[in-house]
Design an enzyme around this catalytic site. Structure first.
Site, PDB file in Angstrom:
ATOM      1  N   HIS A 151      19.757  32.148  -1.862  1.00  0.00           N
ATOM      2  CA  HIS A 151      19.101  32.377  -3.159  1.00  0.00           C
ATOM      3  C   HIS A 151      20.038  32.663  -4.339  1.00  0.00           C
ATOM      4  O   HIS A 151      20.045  33.748  -4.905  1.00  0.00           O
ATOM      5  CB  HIS A 151      18.035  33.475  -3.053  1.00  0.00           C
ATOM      6  N   HIS A 203      14.845  29.461   4.857  1.00  0.00           N
ATOM      7  CA  HIS A 203      14.843  30.884   4.506  1.00  0.00           C
ATOM      8  C   HIS A 203      13.418  31.394   4.276  1.00  0.00           C
ATOM      9  O   HIS A 203      12.890  31.302   3.169  1.00  0.00           O
ATOM     10  CB  HIS A 203      15.685  31.077   3.237  1.00  0.00           C
ATOM     11  N   ARG A 220       7.957  38.565   9.079  1.00  0.00           N
ATOM     12  CA  ARG A 220       7.616  39.979   9.338  1.00  0.00           C
ATOM     13  C   ARG A 220       7.297  40.281  10.795  1.00  0.00           C
ATOM     14  O   ARG A 220       6.669  41.294  11.091  1.00  0.00           O
ATOM     15  CB  ARG A 220       6.442  40.423   8.462  1.00  0.00           C
ATOM     16  N   ASP A 271      20.357  39.070   5.770  1.00  0.00           N
ATOM     17  CA  ASP A 271      19.557  38.850   4.558  1.00  0.00           C
ATOM     18  C   ASP A 271      18.668  40.039   4.214  1.00  0.00           C
ATOM     19  O   ASP A 271      18.043  40.642   5.076  1.00  0.00           O
ATOM     20  CB  ASP A 271      18.688  37.602   4.700  1.00  0.00           C
ATOM     21  N   ASN A 305      15.450  40.264   9.444  1.00  0.00           N
ATOM     22  CA  ASN A 305      15.309  41.652   8.943  1.00  0.00           C
ATOM     23  C   ASN A 305      13.914  42.183   9.243  1.00  0.00           C
ATOM     24  O   ASN A 305      13.145  42.531   8.366  1.00  0.00           O
ATOM     25  CB  ASN A 305      15.620  41.735   7.448  1.00  0.00           C
ATOM     26  N   ASP A 326      12.562  31.601   0.290  1.00  0.00           N
ATOM     27  CA  ASP A 326      12.681  33.054   0.493  1.00  0.00           C
ATOM     28  C   ASP A 326      11.281  33.689   0.522  1.00  0.00           C
ATOM     29  O   ASP A 326      11.076  34.795   0.001  1.00  0.00           O
ATOM     30  CB  ASP A 326      13.557  33.695  -0.588  1.00  0.00           C
ATOM     31  N   ASN A 367      14.449  39.996  -5.215  1.00  0.00           N
ATOM     32  CA  ASN A 367      15.887  40.195  -5.140  1.00  0.00           C
ATOM     33  C   ASN A 367      16.530  38.949  -4.543  1.00  0.00           C
ATOM     34  O   ASN A 367      16.217  38.601  -3.413  1.00  0.00           O
ATOM     35  CB  ASN A 367      16.195  41.414  -4.265  1.00  0.00           C
TER      36      ASN A 367
HETATM   37 ZN   LIG Z   1      15.299  36.596   2.116  1.00  0.00          ZN
END
Ligand SMILES: [Zn+2]
Length: 458
Positions: free
Chosen positions: A258, A86, A90, A178, A120, A332, A305
Site C-alpha cells: 500500500h 493483500h 480476520r 502487515d 495479523n 488491503d 493506514n
Molecule cells: Zn493490510
C-alpha cells in the site's frame, strides 16, 4: 552484494486452497473479451467445459453443450479474474468482523478469483499449526482460492523470527508483519537471509513509528486545520529506502505494501533503477481519494493506514501505476465491526473494506474520465498473482476458468443493497459507481452471480 536468486515459487503444499465446487459448463455468449496480457480485445463466445476454457470463437458461433448454462454477454465485458495479494479476513480470532466464507463471498462479488490473506490475526499466523488449521478451514469455507502469508516475527512483535522454512513447507506464500513495520533493520536482514533458504516474498508495511506516532491522518494542511495529529509521508518513504537498501545488500526480494505518497514512489523507483528485486502495490482508495474528503466530514470509513494523502500524492501514484513503478493493485480489504467504527475519528481503528468496490471505483474515477486505460486497470488488478508465484489468470484455451463478466454501463450506489462482506466500513459508501460485476468464475466454478443477472440453460 550476493547473487540474486529466484524465490517466488511456492513449495511443498498447494499454494491456494478453497472449498471444492462443481466444475462449470458455461457458454458466455458474445461478451467483449479483454485480456491485455493475451492481446485479446474483441467480442467472442467463450466456452467453459468442466471448469476449463475449452473454446473461443466469433460471437454466436459456438454451441452450448447439453446442460451448459448460457450467460448472455452481449454488451458486457469478460475479463481475466482479479487477484488480490493483500486482504484481511480476520480468521482466526475476529470472525465477527469477517470470516473465510463472507470474505471470499465479497471477493467473488468483486470479480476476484484468488486472494492472499494477511497473518495479523488472533492468534497470529506465526507457526505451522495455526497455518495448517487455517488452511483446513479454507478447504471447508472459502468460495474462491485463498493463499496465506505468515508473519515475519512471532506475534508481530518485531523481535524473534518465525520458523520461516516450516511455514513455507506448510504453504505460506510469503511473509509479512502487515499492520506493523519490521521496525528493526537487523530483523529484516535476518529474514532476507532465511529467504535465501526457503523462498517466499517479504511483503512490507512501511512505517516508522517514531515518525507516525499517534497520527490519525495525513500530515498536511488539512490535519493542521482540523488540529489532528498527522502521519507524515516520510514515515513511509524513509522505511522504504532503508528496506530497499537492505534487500539490495542481501540480494533478497521485497514487496512494498500500500504505497501512499510521492516520496514513496520515488524511493521505489530509485531501488528499481539500482536493480533491487522490489515490487510495489497501490490500493484503489489511494488512487481515487484524498485527505480533502475529511475536510468537512471526519468519516471514520476514510481512516486507514497508510492514510489518504494529498492530490499531489494521488497523482504520483497514478503515474507510478502507468509507468510500472507500481506493479499491481491490492485492496488491503480491512473489515471492522460497525461499533468499532462508530466512535470519534481519533479512536476509530484504521481500515476500509475494498473487495466489492475495487473495480467499480477505479473504473468510475480513473477509466471513465480518461485518466487510465481500462486495459491497464484490468491488468494491474490481477498482476499481484506474480508476487507470490501464482499463474496470472488468462482467457486462453486450456486454462482454468478464472473470469469475471462485467457490465461497464451499470451504475449502483455502494452499500445501498448491503454488502457481501460482513463489514460495512467501506470508504466508497454512498457513492454512485459505474461498472458492476455480473458473474465470477474462479478455479473453474461459478462462484458469484449478480441477483438480477439472467441465466438460461442450453
Ligand atoms: Zn493490510
Amino acid at each position: 552484494m550476493n547473487a540474486p536468486r529466484a524465490t517466488t515459487a511456492p513449495r511443498g503444499a498447494e499454494p491456494l486452497v478453497h472449498r471444492a465446487q462443481p466444475p462449470a459448463d458455461v457458454l458466455v455468449r458474445g461478451a467483449h473479451v479483454l485480456d491485455p496480457r493475451a492481446g485479446i480485445d474483441a467480442p467472442l463466445d467463450v466456452l467453459v467445459r468442466g471448469g476449463v476454457i475449452a473454446e473461443l470463437g466469433a460471437p454466436d458461433t459456438l454451441d452450448a453443450p447439453a446442460g451448459a448454462e448460457v450467460l448472455d454477454g452481449r454488451g458486457k465485458h469478460l475479463l481475466p479474474g482479479f487477484v488480490d495479494p493483500h486482504v484481511h479476513f480476520r480468521v482466526p480470532g475476529q470472525e465477527h468482523k469477517e470470516d473465510l466464507d463472507s470474505g471470499t463471498r465479497a471477493a467473488a462479488a468483486g470479480g476476484y478469483v484468488a486472494v492472499v490473506a494477511m497473518p495479523n490475526t488472533n492468534p497470529t499466523v506465526d507457526d505451522a499449526t495455526v497455518l495448517g488449521s487455517l488452511r483446513e478451514a479454507a478447504r471447508r469455507e472459502a468460495r474462491i482460492p485463498v493463499g496465506f502469508m505468515a508473519s515475519v516475527t512471532r506475534r508481530l512483535a518485531g523481535e524473534a523470527l518465525t520458523e520461516m522454512a516450516e511455514l513455507r513447507d506448510e504453504g505460506a506464500l510469503g511473509f509479512t508483519d502487515d499492520g506493523k513495520p519490521v521496525h528493526r533493520a537487523a530483523i529484516l536482514r535476518r529474514a532476507l537471509q532465511y529467504q535465501r533458504l526457503c523462498g517466499g516474498v517479504l511483503a512490507l508495511h512501511e512505517e516508522d513509528p517514531s515518525l507516525s506516532g499517534a497520527g490519525v491522518m495525513h500530515e498536511g494542511e488539512v490535519s493542521a486545520r482540523l488540529g489532528l495529529a498527522g502521519i507524515p509521508s516520510i514515515s513511509e518513504s524513509t522505511m522504504i529506502a532503508r528496506d530497499a537498501a537492505i534487500a539490495g545488500y542481501e540480494a533478497g526480494r521485497i514487496h512494498i505494501q500500500h504505497l501512499s505518497a510521492v516520496e514513496s514512489v520515488e524511493a521505489v523507483a530509485v531501488a528499481k533503477a539500482r536493480g533491487v528485486a522490489i515490487t510495489a502495490e497501490v490500493s484503489p482508495h489511494h488512487l481515487t481519494l484524498t485527505c480533502d474528503a475529511l475536510r468537512d466530514n471526519l468519516d471514520t470509513r476514510l481512516k486507514m493506514n497508510p492514510p489518504l494523502r494529498s492530490e499531489h500524492d494521488r497523482q504520483a501514484l497514478i503515474a507510478a501505476l502507468r509507468d510500472g513503478t507500481v506493479d499491481c493493485i491490492a485492496t488491503d480489504h480491512a473489515p471492522h465491526a460497525r461499533e468499532e467504527k462508530e466512535v470519534p475519528f481519533e479512536e476509530a481503528p484504521m481500515g476500509t473494506t475494498g473487495l466489492e468496490t475495487a473495480f467499480a471505483a477505479l473504473h468510475t474515477e480513473l477509466v471513465l474520465p480518461g485518466v487510465l486505460p481500462l486495459a491497464l486497470v484490468v491488468e494491474k488488478l490481477s498482476a499481484g498473482a506474480a508476487l507470490v508465484g501464482l499463474p496470472l489468470p488468462a482467457v486462453a484455451v486450456g486454462r482454468p476458468a478464472d473470469l469475471c463478466l462485467i457490465d461497464l454501463a451499470a451504475t449502483w450506489e455502494v452499500g445501498e443493497a448491503g454488502y457481501e462482506s460482513r463489514a460495512e466500513n467501506c470508504c466508497f459508501a454512498g457513492r454512485t459507481l459505474q461498472g458492476r460485476v455480473l458473474a465470477t468464475l474462479a478455479a473453474g466454478a461459478v462462484v458469484y452471480r449478480e441477483r438480477a443477472f439472467a441465466v438460461s440453460a442450453a
